[in-house]
Write an enzyme that holds these catalytic residues in place. Sequence first.
Site, PDB file in Angstrom:
ATOM      1  CD  GLU A  47      -2.320   0.278  -3.317  1.00  0.00           C
ATOM      2  OE1 GLU A  47      -1.188   1.062  -3.530  1.00  0.00           O
ATOM      3  OE2 GLU A  47      -3.088   1.228  -2.971  1.00  0.00           O
ATOM      4  CD  GLU A  57      -0.986   5.102   0.240  1.00  0.00           C
ATOM      5  OE1 GLU A  57      -1.486   5.904  -0.345  1.00  0.00           O
ATOM      6  OE2 GLU A  57       0.048   4.662  -0.073  1.00  0.00           O
TER       7      GLU A  57
HETATM    8  C1  GAL Z   1      -0.395   3.604  -3.280  1.00  0.00           C
HETATM    9  C2  GAL Z   1      -1.560   4.620  -3.040  1.00  0.00           C
HETATM   10  C3  GAL Z   1      -2.250   4.407  -4.174  1.00  0.00           C
HETATM   11  C4  GAL Z   1      -1.124   4.809  -5.414  1.00  0.00           C
HETATM   12  C5  GAL Z   1       0.395   3.484  -5.481  1.00  0.00           C
HETATM   13  C6  GAL Z   1       0.774   4.209  -6.199  1.00  0.00           C
HETATM   14  O1  GAL Z   1       0.531   4.356  -2.257  1.00  0.00           O
HETATM   15  O2  GAL Z   1      -2.606   3.434  -2.274  1.00  0.00           O
HETATM   16  O3  GAL Z   1      -3.361   5.393  -3.955  1.00  0.00           O
HETATM   17  O4  GAL Z   1      -0.714   5.674  -5.007  1.00  0.00           O
HETATM   18  O5  GAL Z   1       0.462   4.342  -4.000  1.00  0.00           O
HETATM   19  O6  GAL Z   1       0.225   4.162  -7.406  1.00  0.00           O
END
Ligand code: GAL
Length: 985
Positions: A502, A425
């Site tokens: 993620e 990010e």
């Molecule tokens: C993503 C980010 C993580 C964390 C997650 C939400 O966008 O890469 O570091 O913030 O969201 O828990």
Amino acid sequence: MVANDDTAQGLHDALTNLIPWDGPVAPRAHLHTDAPALDLSGTWRFQLVDSPHDAPAGFTDPQFDDSDFVDLVVPSSWQMVDPAGNAPFGRPAYLNINYPIPVPASDEDIVVPNENPTGCYRHTFEVGQDFTSAERVLLRFEGVDSFARVWLNGIELGWTKGSRLTSEFDVTSQLRPGRNVLAVAVSQWSDGTFLEDQDMWRMSGIFREVTLLARPYGGIDDLFVHASWDGDAKLLIDGPEGATVTIPELELTTTCNTEVTIPAAQPWTAETLRLYDATVSTDTETVAVRIGFRTVAVDGDVITVNGEKIIFRGVNRHEWHPRTGRTLDEKTMRTDLELMKRHGVNAIRTSHYPPNARFLDLCDEYDVWVLLECDLETHGFEWGGWDGSPTGDRRWYDCLLNRIQRTVERDKNHPAIIGWSMGNESHCGEGIRLMNDWVKERDPSRFTHYEGDYAHAIVDVWTVMYPSMEWVEAVRDRTVMPGAGPAPQTGRERELPFFMCEFAHAMGNGPGELSAYEERCFDPHFHRDRMHGGFVWEWIDHGIDTGRGYAYGGDFGEVLHDSNFVCDGLVMPDRTPSPGLLEFAATMGAVRIEVDSEQLRDGTGITVTNRRDFSDLSDLEFTWQLVDDGEYVQAGVLAVGALAAHHTWTGTVPLPDEISDPMVVVVEAKLTADTLWASAGHVVARTSALLVPEPLPQPCLPASSQPRRDSSGWSLGPARFDRRGRLVTWGTASLVAAVLDLFRAPIDNDRASALARNNIGDAALAAGLDRLVHTTTSVHEDSGDLVVVTRSAAAAARNSMTTTWRWRAVQTDDGREGIHLDLHTDPHGHWPTMLGRIGVTIGLPAQWTTVSWFGLGPTENYPDSQHAAIWGRWDCDVADLQTPYVMPQENGLRQGIHELTIGGSSGGMRITADGSWPAFAIRPWTSQALMNAAHTWELEPDGHTWLTLDAISAPLGSTSCGPMPIMSHRLYAQPVDLSLTLSLV
Ligand code: GAL
């Protein structure tokens, strides 16, 4: 006291000069050497001042009187010293995207606040001749957050940034025989802070090991092991010319810089533990390396290892311990890996920085794929449309390159690492391209990753975060989903391997819908396709132990914070597996057992699928059991044998001719031998199926028990109803009357996130689901039944639920007195709101704390998170039914209830369901109290045992940072029936 002007001014300049470091030697691998090393961990002297300018004058001088300083254990973060108590050095602060300090505009110089807490450290140590006779001596810092300036014996060595990256200073000419005094000034803020905006607790200090390393004349400063596999193992170690390489197990002796083929060697994969202990020696130094032969390739749109496509059944892992923060000991690291392996995790993304170096040794040893991420995130720039974000601003490029070089150089020899990630990010500019180019040049043997490469122009794979199911399907089917973001721009992404870096945000109660992701992105049905699975966000809840429960953002008086968004892991802060981790194991695990009870008599009811990518199932024994309402009946072993990867076995178990009671078949896969991560007998996969019996005979009705009306209400069997027809007495026990219940204490996934198109929890509260008013509109007797009609609606609302409660006295088949309820509820008016449940809640005596049920258990389960649950008879206390999510919220549901008994010293109630099987939750507090409590320690039993029985329950989803639940999973108002028999215990 103020340091002399030069020192103070120098500190300030270096903090924000956009130069990554000054002083450290070139980055190199962490090698396990027999050269002398001195671990400087231990008790140091410490003083925290408000800014680098306030460092005590002369504190770097060896003769300085540090009696005003206090003891501090190194490594540690200074904010983790008693954070919930006296907090002598300030408290941690939790932020997700926001920077903790003001952000310079793109046309400004970089500045950080003058109020810049600075830890002044002093440490005295002794060295002997083994150090003073070395060619060089290096002082290694493995992690200092965020800026360190270093002096040895009063002489400045330089300074460094890059909190989770190693820096080594050459101290040869400053080191003295005998006593030496090391001084370090660590500042909380520096320009590095703008590159370290990870979603986590913001903390400072020397939080990883500090070591003194003697470097012998003619030693081995660095090695680069290239160990590949293409059917044969090949080894080439870049190192000092003439250094000897030996692998005793393979009877191999060769030299550095010579490629050899080793026919006898076996390959390493994340499934086939095959590391070879090697040594590399010169006359003066021997280094131990562990070698795993494997070749990573991007073959079209497929990532392969040793020619096989791999699937990431992964998790994102931050380093966390509830008492020591990001300082982890080896035991904790091993615990993480053991828990991961036991629950089917095969891959780790080191979000969003390189972990403690020791952890990667363990990853090699425990067998997991690692996507190693650089220490880089600039997320806070997003608020300004990424204007000035360092990855697109040339002033920062040296810092970016320095970071990726230190990342790769330190960890390049780990077989477990199969991909390098540029960071997280941080938008995407030329800086990312420069980093990627450098990596590809230095180490072409791994793929590169950066999720923010939205133009798909730079890295080797296409990854996304938190896609919806439709989105994943569009990727899989190579169709374009209208409105899908990030929008394709170049089309190159259509030729790249795909995975979710993620997904499934494991915050609070959840994630749900894991099996839906699994079907779409992990299924071997798509074996030659580009779908490579993903990495759940995230491994652990970063709660801070306060002694009475866990704290989260906002508990330490932060001016800005992001509350409990930091508690979004598959394990609780103390590493207790959450129900979400059990669901992960049951859905994502590579060994799949399915039981189709209809097919068992045909000989094909049991299917075992080996979803591993390399190894067979010869390490497992498959056993079956037939269990009759908790009573053991029969057991045996299934002849699954050494089922090869990607293959399926079918078979069955012998069934009795007649099945009269609920009978369950349970099939388990267990380890036959001890492994590094679990003992023989550990259950790798388990499933169960209910062999549905004939419907039970209807309970008979004793003629004497008609509803009897008196001045205060109605009697029926062992129950009394008040004049409004509310069930208020059971036997001798007073009850809080049963009412219709549509509410659940919002789970984190019901709460808003930027990604969610709705805010389920707020909508439920706005609709008043937590404050329904229940009005009896009629009570009458009808053919021996007591029929009560209620209307449930919230103040100001016009929509309502009309519920008909039809009660009848019965005697159960085992002769108990009871009552039967046929409940029907119907919505009226417009109900746009998603509901938490459609069920009933009743207040039972607080003394009733013993629970036994036949249904799904023993763990909590929800409609979209129930694969880990097993059919059976389960017994426990009310306290055991609560799952202590860090932020209290709906929890503890158990579904498929055929029979439930709850009781205590003063009676009890047995509930059997006929027809459809409800779910239950039993708590010593109400859903409203659960909602109102912000921490577990705020929950107090309220004098009742609250029983909720759901005809239908809402799913969990992972909307706290992800899409809404699949439309067909969402619970909206609808007509519902519930049919129960309550009998005295
Ligand atoms: C993503 C980010 C993580 C964390 C997650 C939400 O966008 O890469 O570091 O913030 O969201 O828990």
